[in-house]
Design an enzyme around this catalytic site. Sequence first.
Site, PDB file in Angstrom:
ATOM      1  N   CYS A  46      13.833 -52.833  36.750  1.00 54.44           N
ATOM      2  CA  CYS A  46      12.697 -53.747  36.349  1.00 54.44           C
ATOM      3  C   CYS A  46      13.321 -54.833  35.407  1.00 54.44           C
ATOM      4  O   CYS A  46      12.538 -55.650  34.871  1.00 54.44           O
ATOM      5  CB  CYS A  46      11.515 -52.960  35.587  1.00 54.44           C
ATOM      6  N   CYS A  55       8.589 -32.631  22.890  1.00 57.28           N
ATOM      7  CA  CYS A  55       9.910 -33.535  22.659  1.00 57.28           C
ATOM      8  C   CYS A  55      11.109 -32.997  23.404  1.00 57.28           C
ATOM      9  O   CYS A  55      11.256 -31.733  23.468  1.00 57.28           O
ATOM     10  CB  CYS A  55      10.086 -33.521  21.289  1.00 57.28           C
TER      11      CYS A  55
HETATM   12  S1  SF4 Z   1      13.769 -31.797  15.541  1.00 50.98           S
HETATM   13 FE1  SF4 Z   1      13.321 -34.050  16.320  1.00 50.98          FE
HETATM   14  S2  SF4 Z   1      14.522 -33.947  18.287  1.00 50.98           S
HETATM   15 FE2  SF4 Z   1      14.447 -31.731  17.882  1.00 50.98          FE
HETATM   16  S3  SF4 Z   1      12.517 -31.029  18.770  1.00 50.98           S
HETATM   17 FE3  SF4 Z   1      11.919 -31.876  16.540  1.00 50.98          FE
HETATM   18  S4  SF4 Z   1      11.044 -33.745  16.766  1.00 50.98           S
HETATM   19 FE4  SF4 Z   1      12.303 -33.336  18.627  1.00 50.98          FE
END
Ligand code: SF4
Length: 328
Positions: free
Chosen positions: A61, A262
Amino acid sequence: MKGKNASKPVKSFRRRDLLQVGAALAVHFGLGRRHAEVMAAGLDRLLSERPPVLWLQGLSCSGCSVSFLNTHEPGPLEVLTEIISLVYHSTVSATQGEQANEVIDRTIQAGDYLLVMEGAIPAMPEACLIGGRPLTGLLPEAVRRARAIIAAGTCASFGGIPAAEGNPTSAMGLEAFMESVKLPTGQRLVNCPGCPVHPAWFVGTLATVLARGYPKVDPVLLTPAAFYGHSVHDECPKFYYWEKREFAEKFGDEGCLFKLGCLGPLSHTDCPRRQWNGGVNWCIRAGAPCVACTSPDFARRKDFPFYRKGEEVHAVAYKEEDRLEAAQ
Ligand code: SF4
Ligand code: SF4
């Protein structure tokens, strides 16, 4: 470094200036002040040699090009006009048509250039043409005659979005392509993943490769240890919440974003320290879970979270056990 030296052409730097710039670069790239001498020597060599850089784009892209142009200290003008000699770039070069083909061919024939590959490579030849010629036909010779090769971004490194499940072109990253045409990757190919690649990861790697040769890389991912050595999770400011098992239940909540999907434990970069846009902010500080944009699995499966919409909390396309194991 800005202010005092910013208006001064880089070529007018004397030894003391080079040492100052070298120290600033070493710190800026997270390499520590002890690398100042090495960086200064490298810069000296770069300024006298201005090595040619051939930048080819596959299925992309152009986001990694845009990210590169956001580099600062040194800025894009300094990098492009004083530090490297960018002989060809599909979107930045003014050269077009037959003239562009001639520049590419001449550069490849002369050899000893640095090849930058942006974007994935399709196995289907007609899916990517440069000047009417399939990239797959051009690339083996371009790789063979290069001094070193940098894959800029996750698409070039691992396939990324163009190589997502179900894609009709059988796209792949450069390492997979080189293996498919039996070209050696060892001590030649450096992967700089990221969607897009951070300008400091790319320019820092470029400077290191040109100044010092092949950098220390992860033996499997071929990513430079200087920028990709730690997981996002390890250095995350929300690690405090992770240790206390205090999780955000919805976006905007305090707490670790693990339950919101996450993927920081599976992504290796220095985002928590370096941040983006000149250190203004980054994904997790902005309240968004890390989507592991530097990982080989990024965006490959069709159930990857950002291909879906309308969900309050995105269930992740990774096994909970894998994320937990990486997070320990
Ligand atoms: S500590 Fe930070 S990187 Fe690790 S799971 Fe939690 S938010 Fe995500
Ligand atoms: S925090 Fe994660 S998703 Fe965001 S840029 Fe860094 S590696 Fe990519």
